[in-house]
Design a protein around this motif. Structure first.
Motif, mmCIF file in Angstrom:
data_model
loop_
_atom_site.group_PDB
_atom_site.id
_atom_site.type_symbol
_atom_site.label_atom_id
_atom_site.label_comp_id
_atom_site.label_asym_id
_atom_site.label_seq_id
_atom_site.Cartn_x
_atom_site.Cartn_y
_atom_site.Cartn_z
ATOM 1 N N MET A 17 2.793 -0.853 -6.486
ATOM 2 C CA MET A 17 4.095 -0.383 -6.946
ATOM 3 C C MET A 17 3.985 1.113 -7.225
ATOM 4 O O MET A 17 3.158 1.540 -8.030
ATOM 5 C CB MET A 17 4.516 -1.129 -8.215
ATOM 6 N N PRO A 19 5.292 4.726 -8.743
ATOM 7 C CA PRO A 19 5.997 5.082 -9.985
ATOM 8 C C PRO A 19 7.513 5.172 -9.792
ATOM 9 O O PRO A 19 8.273 4.804 -10.684
ATOM 10 C CB PRO A 19 5.415 6.448 -10.354
ATOM 11 N N HIS A 21 9.299 3.342 -7.768
ATOM 12 C CA HIS A 21 9.812 1.978 -7.739
ATOM 13 C C HIS A 21 9.899 1.412 -9.149
ATOM 14 O O HIS A 21 10.875 0.736 -9.499
ATOM 15 C CB HIS A 21 8.914 1.076 -6.884
ATOM 16 N N LYS A 22 8.889 1.680 -9.945
ATOM 17 C CA LYS A 22 8.864 1.187 -11.322
ATOM 18 C C LYS A 22 10.034 1.766 -12.119
ATOM 19 O O LYS A 22 10.715 1.053 -12.850
ATOM 20 C CB LYS A 22 7.541 1.569 -11.976
#
Length: 107
Positions: A17, A19, A21-22
């Motif tokens: 994932m 950053p 996307h988070k």
């Protein structure tokens, strides 16, 4: 045989994932919790005006429900001043916008 080689294991084990996307997931979940402002009719505005005038005249504390996009807020105290020209009111020395009022109850 390793779990990585069974079924969809190779894809599952290689996920990562970024950053960005988070942050997008966090932002999306926060937007789902956003509240919409209530639309009050004339009768509700009249009862709010009466309650605020009574608090101002008799120095009685009231609880005013206010709009906030992500939480429920209440201003509790005695109305000190009402400024109809600017659309705001003062409770315990702090100004609030009249357009953010959602309801009034006795404290």
């Amino acid at each position: 045989m390793s779990k990585k080689l069974q079924g969809n294991g190779l894809w599952e084990s290689s996920r990562m994932m970024l950053p960005e996307h988070k942050l997008e997931i966090i932002h999306s979940s926060k937007e789902l919790k956003r509240r919409q402002p209530m639309v009050l009719d004339e009768q509700e505005w009249e009862s709010i005006g009466r309650a605020m005038a009574q608090s101002l005249a008799l120095r009685q504390p009231i609880a005013i429900r206010m709009y906030h996009p992500f939480e429920e807020l209440a201003v509790i105290g005695v109305v000190d001043r009402v400024d109809n020209q600017r659309g705001r009111f003062m409770v315990d020395g702090e100004w609030f916008e009249s357009r953010d009022i959602e309801g009034v109850e006795e404290a």
